[in-house]
Design a protein around this motif. Structure first.
Motif, short mmCIF file in Angstrom:
data_model
loop_
_atom_site.label_atom_id
_atom_site.label_comp_id
_atom_site.label_asym_id
_atom_site.label_seq_id
_atom_site.Cartn_x
_atom_site.Cartn_y
_atom_site.Cartn_z
N GLU A 185 26.68 -17.83 34.68
CA GLU A 185 27.19 -19.10 34.82
C GLU A 185 28.79 -18.85 34.63
N ARG A 186 29.63 -19.58 35.21
CA ARG A 186 31.12 -19.36 34.86
C ARG A 186 31.58 -19.75 33.37
N PRO A 187 32.35 -18.59 32.86
CA PRO A 187 32.55 -18.79 31.53
C PRO A 187 33.88 -19.73 31.41
N LEU A 188 33.96 -20.03 30.10
CA LEU A 188 35.13 -20.85 29.65
C LEU A 188 36.38 -20.08 29.61
N ALA A 189 36.24 -18.45 29.30
CA ALA A 189 37.25 -17.76 29.14
C ALA A 189 36.93 -16.24 29.70
N LEU A 190 37.93 -15.55 30.17
CA LEU A 190 37.80 -14.21 30.67
C LEU A 190 38.86 -13.43 30.20
N TYR A 191 38.47 -12.21 29.84
CA TYR A 191 39.55 -11.45 29.07
C TYR A 191 39.76 -9.72 29.90
N PRO A 192 40.44 -9.73 30.79
CA PRO A 192 40.49 -8.39 31.60
C PRO A 192 41.46 -7.51 30.61
N PHE A 193 41.26 -6.31 30.57
CA PHE A 193 42.23 -5.47 29.92
C PHE A 193 42.56 -4.49 31.04
N SER A 194 43.76 -4.41 31.33
CA SER A 194 44.33 -3.03 32.44
C SER A 194 45.64 -3.31 32.58
N ARG A 195 46.15 -1.98 32.45
CA ARG A 195 47.72 -1.89 32.71
C ARG A 195 48.25 -1.83 34.12
N GLU A 196 47.21 -1.81 35.04
CA GLU A 196 47.38 -1.85 36.41
C GLU A 196 47.39 -3.31 36.91
N ARG A 197 48.48 -3.71 37.57
CA ARG A 197 48.54 -5.07 38.10
C ARG A 197 47.53 -5.34 38.97
N ALA A 198 47.17 -4.31 40.15
CA ALA A 198 46.53 -4.58 41.27
C ALA A 198 45.07 -4.52 40.41
N THR A 199 44.60 -3.81 39.57
CA THR A 199 43.39 -3.84 39.11
C THR A 199 43.13 -5.50 38.44
N ILE A 200 44.00 -5.99 37.67
CA ILE A 200 44.03 -7.46 37.24
C ILE A 200 43.89 -8.23 38.22
N GLU A 201 44.63 -8.44 39.36
CA GLU A 201 44.54 -9.14 40.52
C GLU A 201 43.12 -8.88 41.38
N HIS A 202 42.65 -8.03 41.06
CA HIS A 202 41.24 -7.82 41.82
C HIS A 202 40.39 -8.26 41.02
N ILE A 203 40.28 -8.27 39.51
CA ILE A 203 39.31 -9.08 38.91
C ILE A 203 39.45 -10.60 39.01
N LEU A 204 40.80 -11.00 38.95
CA LEU A 204 41.19 -12.63 38.98
C LEU A 204 40.52 -13.03 40.53
N HIS A 205 40.78 -12.21 41.41
CA HIS A 205 40.22 -12.75 42.74
C HIS A 205 38.86 -12.58 42.88
N ALA A 206 38.11 -11.71 42.23
CA ALA A 206 36.78 -11.74 42.39
C ALA A 206 35.91 -12.64 41.30
N THR A 207 36.73 -13.13 40.39
CA THR A 207 35.75 -14.01 39.24
C THR A 207 36.33 -15.54 39.36
N VAL A 208 35.57 -16.15 38.56
CA VAL A 208 36.23 -17.71 38.23
C VAL A 208 35.80 -17.97 36.89
N ALA A 209 36.85 -18.37 36.45
CA ALA A 209 36.82 -18.75 34.84
C ALA A 209 37.36 -19.80 34.43
N GLY A 210 37.28 -20.62 33.16
CA GLY A 210 38.15 -21.66 32.72
C GLY A 210 39.26 -21.31 32.59
#
Length: 470
Positions: A373-398
């Motif tokens: 189920e969709r979480p209240l918070a998501l904490y991605p750790f990466s120094r690559e902007r493209a990686t972060i954008e990929h994670i944000l595009h692929a998931t949904v969180a509060g």
């Protein structure tokens, strides 16, 4: 909770009626709202040390500085933000009408709803009571507050504080346990904000349904950390440790599990151990900054997760110290590679236990998050902007903190709320102000308008119809 101080369930509806009648008789203007917020801020500021001691008494032991930060600073910061922007938020907002409706003009007016109910939890008992209350006051409402029975001293503190600041027909407080809470949720509020577990949130929603009471539900869930291969393990461990063991993990947006590249799992475990040793040492039973579990029921639930993990043969890693049931002391503990069938992976943990699971590819980790189920918070750790954008595009969180934990909740300009099982609606800042207002659309019609021509027989206005439907 001393039941002798409980609010009788039979008194709830009359109290709501009194609050609503007073609001109807004199709806708060800007001067009253601002004055109320200033008095609330001053009263809380005077009592910060007493507040911290009171919360510590309810927990058995809680870091005084963590209370001053999370319940004191956070609340004062939000009130300051409300005061700074209140006049602008209250003003009517222009809205375009489009050329087909010229020369009319339109606006959106934020108008108060009436009486807002607030049901607050025990984990941050002042913050999660007073920030929604202050937001509702800023929006021009009266407020009926139900604080948690699990922190009875703090609930009594809140009642005393609010009685000093507000007249009884502007803000009221109901004390009591589950029976009072159920009756409170069933009242016909103009808006109801509940913060708590998903299971209780479903009950609150069902109780509110007969009155079609608008709801803001701030729930929880399993908020993941996704550590990517390029991010330094030591820095990630420090920020995960802050998010996880602040308030002993009793935070709705605390990291609930960590997904780590398989080759870095052991390094992360070692780094987390070093963080815990540096922060707390081994003397957990005497450490001023390590909070206890709030009550015996919560302690038993958390111990049950560890017992289940041990029975499954999972590696359970205590990072320092030892458990002491007599004082509800539970040290930072990792559970390595639990499967989805483990109890610790089925429920929100809400304590100092942290599952760590390794993954082979980033897409595997994303699939693990999306399977839940969709979480209240998501904490991605990466120094690559493209990686972060990929994670944000692929998931949904509060909400999301990139390369950190918790802090998105502290930014006053950001809305706070969940999605799906982790919540409904949002508050903080103007988002909260608008949620506790009716955004009233108003059309101002001109003296002469083409709309006067749009009436049968339409043949007389064919030229106009042809123009507007082109």
């Amino acid at each position: 909770m001393d039941t002798r101080t409980d609010t009788p369930s039979t008194a709830l509806q009359p109290t709501l009626d009194r609050l609503r009648a007073a609001w109807q008789a004199r709806k708060p203007d800007y001067a009253q709202r601002r004055g109320d917020l200033l008095r609330l801020r001053a009263a809380l500021k005077r009592r910060l040390d007493a507040m911290a001691r009171t919360i510590a008494d309810d927990f058995g032991h809680r870091s005084l500085d963590e209370s001053r930060i999370a319940d004191g600073m956070a609340t004062l910061n939000e009130i300051d933000h409300l005061l700074k922007h209140l006049r602008r938020w209250m003003k009517p907002r222009r809205a375009a009408v489009g050329w087909r409706f010229w020369p009319a003009r339109a606006q959106v007016r934020p108008v108060p709803l009436g009486v807002v109910g607030v049901i607050a939890p025990w984990n941050y008992p002042v913050n999660l009571a007073l920030i929604p209350l202050a937001t509702a006051i800023a929006a021009g409402n009266h407020v009926f507050l139900k604080p948690s029975e699990h922190t009875p001293r703090t609930s009594a503190f809140l009642r005393e504080l609010l009685a000093e600041v507000f007249p009884a027909d502007r803000v009221a407080v109901a004390l009591g346990g589950a029976e009072v809470g159920a009756a409170f949720a069933a009242l016909p509020f103009d808006h109801l904000l509940f913060t708590g577990s998903t299971a209780v949130g479903r009950k609150v929603m069902a109780a509110a349904a007969p009155h079609l009471t608008p709801l803001t539900l701030e729930l929880g869930g399993k908020s993941p950390v996704l550590l990517c291969d390029d991010y330094p393990v030591e820095k990630a461990a420090a920020r995960i440790a802050t998010g996880k063991w602040f308030n002993c993990g009793q935070t709705c947006i605390a990291p609930d599990y960590v997904l780590v590249p398989a080759g870095k799992r052991d390094a992360l475990v070692a780094a987390l151990r070093r963080e815990v040793q540096a922060r707390y040492g081994d003397a957990f039973d005497n450490h001023a900054d390590y909070t206890r579990i709030v009550n015996e029921g919560q302690y038993a639930r958390l111990q049950g997760y560890l017992d289940d993990a041990s029975q499954r043969g999972l590696a359970v890693v205590t990072l320092a110290g030892h458990a002491d049931p007599a004082q509800r002391l539970l040290p930072p503990t990792l559970v390595l590679e639990p499967g989805d069938d483990a109890r610790i992976m089925q429920d929100e943990i809400f304590g100092p236990l942290l599952p760590i699971r390794s993954y082979a590819t980033l897409d595997d980790a994303i699939a693990c998050i999306n399977a839940r189920e969709r979480p209240l918070a998501l904490y991605p750790f990466s120094r690559e902007r493209a990686t972060i954008e990929h994670i944000l595009h692929a998931t949904v969180a509060g909400g999301v903190s990139v390369n950190d934990t918790l802090f998105h909740n502290a930014i006053t300009s950001l809305p706070f709320g969940g999605v799906g099982a982790s919540g409904m609606g949002a508050y903080h800042s103007q988002t909260g102000f608008d949620a506790m207002s009716k955004l009233l659309p108003v059309l101002w019609q001109a003296r002469n308008t083409g709309g006067d021509l749009l009436k049968p027989p339409y043949s007389k206005a064919k030229w106009l119809i042809d123009l507007i439907v082109r």
